[in-house]
Design a protein around this motif. Structure first.
Motif, PDB file in Angstrom:
ATOM      1  N   SER A  81       0.812  -1.209   0.000  1.00 57.55           N
ATOM      2  CA  SER A  81       0.000   0.000   0.000  1.00 57.55           C
ATOM      3  C   SER A  81       0.856   1.274   0.000  1.00 57.55           C
ATOM      4  N   PRO A  82       1.668   1.456  -1.030  1.00 52.18           N
ATOM      5  CA  PRO A  82       2.515   2.656  -1.068  1.00 52.18           C
ATOM      6  C   PRO A  82       1.722   3.957  -1.012  1.00 52.18           C
ATOM      7  N   VAL A  83       0.458   3.941  -1.451  1.00 52.12           N
ATOM      8  CA  VAL A  83      -0.337   5.172  -1.393  1.00 52.12           C
ATOM      9  C   VAL A  83      -0.550   5.643   0.040  1.00 52.12           C
ATOM     10  N   ASP A  84      -0.354   4.741   1.012  1.00 51.93           N
ATOM     11  CA  ASP A  84      -0.460   5.113   2.419  1.00 51.93           C
ATOM     12  C   ASP A  84       0.898   5.367   3.061  1.00 51.93           C
ATOM     13  N   GLN A  85       1.954   5.127   2.325  1.00 48.82           N
ATOM     14  CA  GLN A  85       3.302   5.273   2.889  1.00 48.82           C
ATOM     15  C   GLN A  85       3.980   6.568   2.464  1.00 48.82           C
ATOM     16  N   HIS A  86       3.585   7.123   1.332  1.00 48.03           N
ATOM     17  CA  HIS A  86       4.201   8.358   0.834  1.00 48.03           C
ATOM     18  C   HIS A  86       3.164   9.097  -0.003  1.00 48.03           C
ATOM     19  N   ALA A  93      -1.708   8.069  -8.164  1.00 43.44           N
ATOM     20  CA  ALA A  93      -2.871   7.207  -8.382  1.00 43.44           C
ATOM     21  C   ALA A  93      -4.134   8.008  -8.646  1.00 43.44           C
ATOM     22  N   ARG A  94      -4.261   9.157  -7.993  1.00 43.43           N
ATOM     23  CA  ARG A  94      -5.484   9.965  -8.092  1.00 43.43           C
ATOM     24  C   ARG A  94      -5.438  10.974  -9.231  1.00 43.43           C
ATOM     25  N   ASP A  95      -4.290  11.618  -9.441  1.00 41.61           N
ATOM     26  CA  ASP A  95      -4.241  12.803 -10.292  1.00 41.61           C
ATOM     27  C   ASP A  95      -3.634  12.571 -11.673  1.00 41.61           C
ATOM     28  N   HIS A 113      -8.866   0.743  -5.703  1.00 44.21           N
ATOM     29  CA  HIS A 113      -8.992  -0.395  -4.789  1.00 44.21           C
ATOM     30  C   HIS A 113      -7.757  -0.580  -3.916  1.00 44.21           C
ATOM     31  N   HIS A 114      -6.574  -0.774  -4.515  1.00 43.01           N
ATOM     32  CA  HIS A 114      -5.365  -0.903  -3.703  1.00 43.01           C
ATOM     33  C   HIS A 114      -4.128  -0.702  -4.567  1.00 43.01           C
ATOM     34  N   SER A 115      -2.965  -0.664  -3.901  1.00 42.62           N
ATOM     35  CA  SER A 115      -1.696  -0.494  -4.612  1.00 42.62           C
ATOM     36  C   SER A 115      -0.611  -1.334  -3.959  1.00 42.62           C
ATOM     37  N   LYS A 116       0.447  -1.557  -4.708  1.00 45.55           N
ATOM     38  CA  LYS A 116       1.644  -2.207  -4.180  1.00 45.55           C
ATOM     39  C   LYS A 116       2.817  -1.840  -5.086  1.00 45.55           C
ATOM     40  N   ALA A 254      -9.085   2.921  -0.177  1.00 46.27           N
ATOM     41  CA  ALA A 254      -9.876   1.882  -0.828  1.00 46.27           C
ATOM     42  C   ALA A 254     -11.318   2.346  -1.006  1.00 46.27           C
ATOM     43  N   GLY A 255     -11.826   2.194  -2.214  1.00 47.62           N
ATOM     44  CA  GLY A 255     -13.193   2.594  -2.515  1.00 47.62           C
ATOM     45  C   GLY A 255     -13.362   4.053  -2.873  1.00 47.62           C
ATOM     46  N   GLU A 256     -12.281   4.821  -2.844  1.00 47.29           N
ATOM     47  CA  GLU A 256     -12.379   6.249  -3.168  1.00 47.29           C
ATOM     48  C   GLU A 256     -12.623   6.434  -4.662  1.00 47.29           C
TER      49      GLU A 256
END
Length: 295
Positions: A81-86, A93-95, A113-116, A254-256
């Motif tokens: 879940s790199p989106v939660d680490q940095h 992922a969003r922009d 949904h998720h990332s790695k 997740a789910g955004e």
């Protein structure tokens, strides 16, 4: 959205030919589509993550380490879940254009949904055996798709992603072994029956993006080259695809909804999906599962 419904809206980023290729084959390779500035930002964030891993002596909830990882010679298999680490990973992922491409492929309403971040480290980076993704995280339909971003050039020597064209329209395989233990990969018998000679390998220069459908069979070999192969993976779906099991790599995002609007109705594909173990109490890594490591 169903494929015929997606076709009613013209794609904004990819071409009609590229979209039809994805619908037909279950994968797509877009070479050098990520701008240099994004690559610079993602590489800097990745360097920070590697530095954070140096003091570790064993894998944890964020860092999945190669067995020979040391502080002097860090060797990572994955950042979870790199989106939660940095913050740069979530901004990407969003922009970035990834979510726009997802809208071209699944319809205008898109969820994350998720990332790695899988590293495939130089001189022995772990093999990933044949598998499909959706059995890890079933949804009410099969719109979910995974985007892989090559942060650096990836040649055939670095064991790029290999996909089996058209397999997204075939069967879903059992990822449990004969004893009922989850392996996360096809059995040796099922893997041997695949038409492996048809495998499409997806190398590409830095900034290239691989895309594969959640039903597409895929794998990658061990990296024996002197160059690593970090691949940033982001999973999106149509907004009307609803997960019905615990997310094995859960995220605060997740789910955004990243494009369009939230769904008012869930869409259900009548084809069944294998149910994975209950991930709500935690999850080891795909690598550990496939190698049957004790964790």
């Amino acid at each position: 959205m169903l494929v015929d419904e997606v076709r009613r809206t013209a794609p904004k980023v990819i071409s009609e030919e590229q979209r039809e290729f994805y619908f037909r084959n279950g994968y797509l390779l877009l070479e050098s589509v990520v701008p240099v500035d994004w690559l610079r930002r993602l590489r800097a964030a990745t360097d920070e993550m590697v530095e954070r891993s140096r003091p570790l002596t064993q894998s944890d909830a964020v860092f999945d380490l190669e067995p020979d990882h040391t502080g002097a010679d860090p060797r990572l298999r994955r950042v979870t879940s790199p989106v939660d680490q940095h913050p740069e990973y979530w901004r990407y992922a969003r922009d970035s254009l990834l979510a726009d491409i997802a809208a071209d492929l699944v319809g205008p309403d898109v969820k994350f949904h998720h990332s790695k971040l899988n590293f495939k480290w130089a001189r022995g980076g772990a093999e990933v055996k044949w598998h499909q993704d959706i059995q890890y995280w079933p949804h009410t339909n099969y719109s979910p798709l995974t985007f892989g971003t090559y942060l650096y050039d990836c040649s055939m020597a670095q064991a790029p992603l290999g996909v089996l064209p058209g397999s997204h329209e075939g069967e879903l395989y059992n990822l449990y072994d004969a004893d009922g233990s989850w392996t996360g990969s096809l059995s040796d018998q099922d893997a041997a029956a695949l038409p492996a000679e048809q495998t499409a390998y997806l190398p590409g220069p830095a900034g290239s993006v691989t895309i594969h459908n959640c039903r597409t069979a895929h794998c990658s070999a061990r990296n024996e080259s002197d160059l690593g192969r970090p691949l940033l993976l982001n999973v999106y779906s149509a907004a009307n695809a609803m997960p019905y099991t615990a997310n094995p790599l859960n995220s605060s995002h997740a789910g955004e909804v990243v494009r369009g609007e939230p769904a008012r109705w869930a869409v259900h594909d009548p084809r069944p999906c294998l149910i994975p173990p209950d991930w709500s109490g935690g999850y080891t890594s795909l690598f550990a599962l496939q190698k049957k490591e004790a964790r």
